[in-house]
Design a protein around this motif. Sequence first.
Motif, PDB file in Angstrom:
ATOM      1  N   ASP A 273       0.810  -1.208   0.000  1.00 14.65           N
ATOM      2  CA  ASP A 273       0.000   0.000   0.000  1.00 14.65           C
ATOM      3  C   ASP A 273       0.850   1.267   0.000  1.00 14.65           C
ATOM      4  N   GLY A 274       0.209   2.359  -0.417  1.00 15.44           N
ATOM      5  CA  GLY A 274       0.858   3.661  -0.406  1.00 15.44           C
ATOM      6  C   GLY A 274       0.429   4.496  -1.587  1.00 15.44           C
ATOM      7  N   PRO A 275       0.871   5.767  -1.642  1.00 13.26           N
ATOM      8  CA  PRO A 275       0.509   6.647  -2.763  1.00 13.26           C
ATOM      9  C   PRO A 275       0.963   6.096  -4.108  1.00 13.26           C
ATOM     10  N   GLU A 276       2.074   5.354  -4.117  1.00 12.74           N
ATOM     11  CA  GLU A 276       2.553   4.697  -5.329  1.00 12.74           C
ATOM     12  C   GLU A 276       2.674   3.205  -5.034  1.00 12.74           C
ATOM     13  N   PRO A 277       1.573   2.496  -5.080  1.00 10.86           N
ATOM     14  CA  PRO A 277       1.566   1.082  -4.672  1.00 10.86           C
ATOM     15  C   PRO A 277       2.375   0.206  -5.616  1.00 10.86           C
ATOM     16  N   SER A 278       2.804  -0.920  -5.081  1.00 14.85           N
ATOM     17  CA  SER A 278       3.509  -1.913  -5.879  1.00 14.85           C
ATOM     18  C   SER A 278       3.014  -3.300  -5.467  1.00 14.85           C
ATOM     19  N   TYR A 279       3.417  -4.316  -6.210  1.00 12.55           N
ATOM     20  CA  TYR A 279       2.983  -5.683  -5.934  1.00 12.55           C
ATOM     21  C   TYR A 279       4.194  -6.609  -5.871  1.00 12.55           C
ATOM     22  N   VAL A 280       4.144  -7.571  -4.931  1.00 14.81           N
ATOM     23  CA  VAL A 280       5.204  -8.562  -4.789  1.00 14.81           C
ATOM     24  C   VAL A 280       4.571  -9.946  -4.790  1.00 14.81           C
ATOM     25  N   VAL A 281       5.354 -10.945  -5.163  1.00 18.68           N
ATOM     26  CA  VAL A 281       4.874 -12.321  -5.131  1.00 18.68           C
ATOM     27  C   VAL A 281       4.913 -12.805  -3.681  1.00 18.68           C
ATOM     28  N   ALA A 282       3.740 -13.143  -3.144  1.00 17.23           N
ATOM     29  CA  ALA A 282       3.657 -13.610  -1.759  1.00 17.23           C
ATOM     30  C   ALA A 282       3.844 -15.119  -1.664  1.00 17.23           C
ATOM     31  N   HIS A 283       3.458 -15.847  -2.720  1.00 19.43           N
ATOM     32  CA  HIS A 283       3.632 -17.301  -2.720  1.00 19.43           C
ATOM     33  C   HIS A 283       3.550 -17.804  -4.149  1.00 19.43           C
ATOM     34  N   ASP A 284       4.314 -18.851  -4.445  1.00 21.72           N
ATOM     35  CA  ASP A 284       4.373 -19.399  -5.794  1.00 21.72           C
ATOM     36  C   ASP A 284       4.231 -20.919  -5.715  1.00 21.72           C
ATOM     37  N   LEU A 285       3.237 -21.461  -6.434  1.00 21.44           N
ATOM     38  CA  LEU A 285       3.006 -22.901  -6.448  1.00 21.44           C
ATOM     39  C   LEU A 285       3.516 -23.548  -7.728  1.00 21.44           C
ATOM     40  N   SER A 286       4.420 -22.880  -8.435  1.00 20.53           N
ATOM     41  CA  SER A 286       4.909 -23.411  -9.702  1.00 20.53           C
ATOM     42  C   SER A 286       5.611 -24.749  -9.534  1.00 20.53           C
ATOM     43  N   ASP A 287       6.076 -25.037  -8.326  1.00 18.75           N
ATOM     44  CA  ASP A 287       6.732 -26.322  -8.093  1.00 18.75           C
ATOM     45  C   ASP A 287       5.750 -27.492  -8.165  1.00 18.75           C
ATOM     46  N   GLY A 338       8.199 -14.779   8.190  1.00 14.03           N
ATOM     47  CA  GLY A 338       7.739 -13.926   7.099  1.00 14.03           C
ATOM     48  C   GLY A 338       7.075 -14.667   5.967  1.00 14.03           C
ATOM     49  N   PRO A 339       7.731 -15.679   5.340  1.00 14.58           N
ATOM     50  CA  PRO A 339       7.098 -16.355   4.209  1.00 14.58           C
ATOM     51  C   PRO A 339       5.855 -17.134   4.637  1.00 14.58           C
ATOM     52  N   LEU A 340       4.941 -17.328   3.692  1.00 14.86           N
ATOM     53  CA  LEU A 340       3.754 -18.132   3.943  1.00 14.86           C
ATOM     54  C   LEU A 340       4.127 -19.611   3.910  1.00 14.86           C
ATOM     55  N   THR A 341       3.582 -20.373   4.852  1.00 18.25           N
ATOM     56  CA  THR A 341       3.831 -21.810   4.890  1.00 18.25           C
ATOM     57  C   THR A 341       2.640 -22.547   4.305  1.00 18.25           C
ATOM     58  N   ARG A 342       2.913 -23.579   3.515  1.00 16.55           N
ATOM     59  CA  ARG A 342       1.889 -24.276   2.745  1.00 16.55           C
ATOM     60  C   ARG A 342       1.446 -25.552   3.458  1.00 16.55           C
ATOM     61  N   HIS A 343       0.115 -25.767   3.471  1.00 15.95           N
ATOM     62  CA  HIS A 343      -0.445 -26.975   4.074  1.00 15.95           C
ATOM     63  C   HIS A 343      -1.516 -27.531   3.142  1.00 15.95           C
ATOM     64  N   ARG A 344      -1.360 -28.783   2.742  1.00 17.71           N
ATOM     65  CA  ARG A 344      -2.376 -29.449   1.926  1.00 17.71           C
ATOM     66  C   ARG A 344      -3.401 -30.051   2.874  1.00 17.71           C
ATOM     67  N   GLU A 345      -4.648 -29.564   2.808  1.00 13.27           N
ATOM     68  CA  GLU A 345      -5.665 -30.019   3.741  1.00 13.27           C
ATOM     69  C   GLU A 345      -6.372 -31.287   3.267  1.00 13.27           C
ATOM     70  N   VAL A 346      -6.740 -31.343   1.993  1.00 15.40           N
ATOM     71  CA  VAL A 346      -7.475 -32.503   1.487  1.00 15.40           C
ATOM     72  C   VAL A 346      -7.515 -32.445  -0.027  1.00 15.40           C
ATOM     73  N   ALA A 347      -7.647 -33.621  -0.651  1.00 18.80           N
ATOM     74  CA  ALA A 347      -7.987 -33.721  -2.071  1.00 18.80           C
ATOM     75  C   ALA A 347      -9.458 -34.105  -2.126  1.00 18.80           C
ATOM     76  N   LEU A 348     -10.299 -33.200  -2.600  1.00 18.42           N
ATOM     77  CA  LEU A 348     -11.733 -33.441  -2.583  1.00 18.42           C
ATOM     78  C   LEU A 348     -12.134 -34.647  -3.437  1.00 18.42           C
ATOM     79  N   ALA A 349     -11.279 -35.044  -4.382  1.00 20.00           N
ATOM     80  CA  ALA A 349     -11.569 -36.226  -5.187  1.00 20.00           C
ATOM     81  C   ALA A 349     -11.763 -37.453  -4.306  1.00 20.00           C
ATOM     82  N   ASP A 350     -11.021 -37.547  -3.203  1.00 22.85           N
ATOM     83  CA  ASP A 350     -11.147 -38.694  -2.302  1.00 22.85           C
ATOM     84  C   ASP A 350     -12.518 -38.704  -1.625  1.00 22.85           C
ATOM     85  N   LEU A 351     -12.981 -37.539  -1.175  1.00 22.11           N
ATOM     86  CA  LEU A 351     -14.287 -37.448  -0.537  1.00 22.11           C
ATOM     87  C   LEU A 351     -15.405 -37.692  -1.539  1.00 22.11           C
TER      88      LEU A 351
END
Length: 504
Positions: A273-287, A338-351
Amino acid sequence: TAPSGERGPEGAHGTRGERLPWSRSLALLLGLLLIALLAPPSAASQQWTPSFIASQGSPGTSIRGGSEVLHLTGHGGRLFAAVGYWQDGGNVYYGGRDPRKGWARILRLDAPDGEWEVDLELGPGHLRPEVLASVTFGTDGDGDALESPVTLLVACAFATGFSGTAVHCFVRGEDAPGWTKVRVLAGPRGRSEAFSVRDLHIHRDSVTGVDRAFLTIGTHGIFSGVYDPKVPGGIAWESAPEFGPVEVRPLGITTANGSLVFSSGARIYRRVDGPEPSYVVAHDLSDLAPRVRSDVGGIRGLTAIAAPEGHGESLLFMWSPDGAAKGEMIRLDRSSEGPLTRHREVALADLIRDYTGATEVQYVLGAYNDLLAVDAPGTDAPGTDTPGTGGTGTGGTGTGAKQHLVGLEFRGAGPELPIWKRGYYRGALYAVRDPEGRYRMERVGGPDGADDAPLVATRCYAPSPFAGDGSTFFGGHDPNGITSTNMAWIYRRAAPQPPRDDSD
């Protein structure tokens, strides 16, 4: 009870051919009756009623028609629905004869069991109202507080003609009877993903204090605007994107921990945020996938939820990178580093496999919009302890605990699986995530479905805006490139009834 289609063991209450004494028979009948009276209501007894079925009504009525319901939104004490005509035979693109008919519309409901009415016709070229949101501004463009907050109902869609493509937003005041049409963007004809308008969100800049509207417009990026009563529609939109272009159309935008975040393909971006805002990558799932198909989307239904340990907010979404997606629900938590930590909760295909009996679940698509937060009945409610579904949250049972609804569709196979076309399941499913991060599957209309009509996909849901009602409305269908004339639907699920008190 023996599963449907199977017989229980012979002589369950005695050997075959043996007759019970009448006293034992009477006692048995009384016991079964007592069990039935004391047992909690079953899923089959859920009170579902059709609210809008596009194929019903006489052909001459203006309310008839539409292939899908994309949004349900409460506004000003009434409920509004966004109805699209993609792959509907009433549209000239798919065989219709009148170029003036068969275009996107907004319907309005004035009472929980009332009749839907057409509130807005978006006009020729607009196939799908991909945005329908009630948004509230508390400041003007300078960050000064308004005398009273202003709430607007906004419907957005793109229209393609011979000369090019334009993105329009139609704006309705809280008490105003009409809509104002505003063009936000215009350009040459292109792929639909370039102009797909999927989300609208209000975020207050933490530095400037300005309430801004943020609109995702396909691969063009993120456009913003501020409240200005002097311009048509009341929102002054910037002529250029605040961020963009992007490779994959964004399918979700929200505020979490005070920051605006949005998804595009495999990435989540955070606004500085700010008068001249910018954007950063917070998380990447390309792996997780080398490539994201733009028509599937990648990260879908980006929603802020209470963090598992009660500190701030986490992000929850469905991960759908390609045509083999299994409906993976992923949660991102803030860490002290600081970085976001990833957690796989469920694959709905199983349910889905367990719930429907499918022998194969080939593809799951869902989280078309935000995941709807509804009051949780408590962690001891039946069905919330599905084993093997993951989740480590500790949402608790106190006041404010929420469960979330996740609309979906799937393509699968099985000898007794009810199929619509091309392998798509006939019923409309949705997942329920409880405050503990555990999931269960439910179906519009209960376990046996609403009726024989192919509902296919739960696209949207909304709590009833009507005072004292307490019900939830569900809407949907997804053509998936298949002719879907008059297949839009809305069902209403009544509020659960409190346990009966038979005490003196």
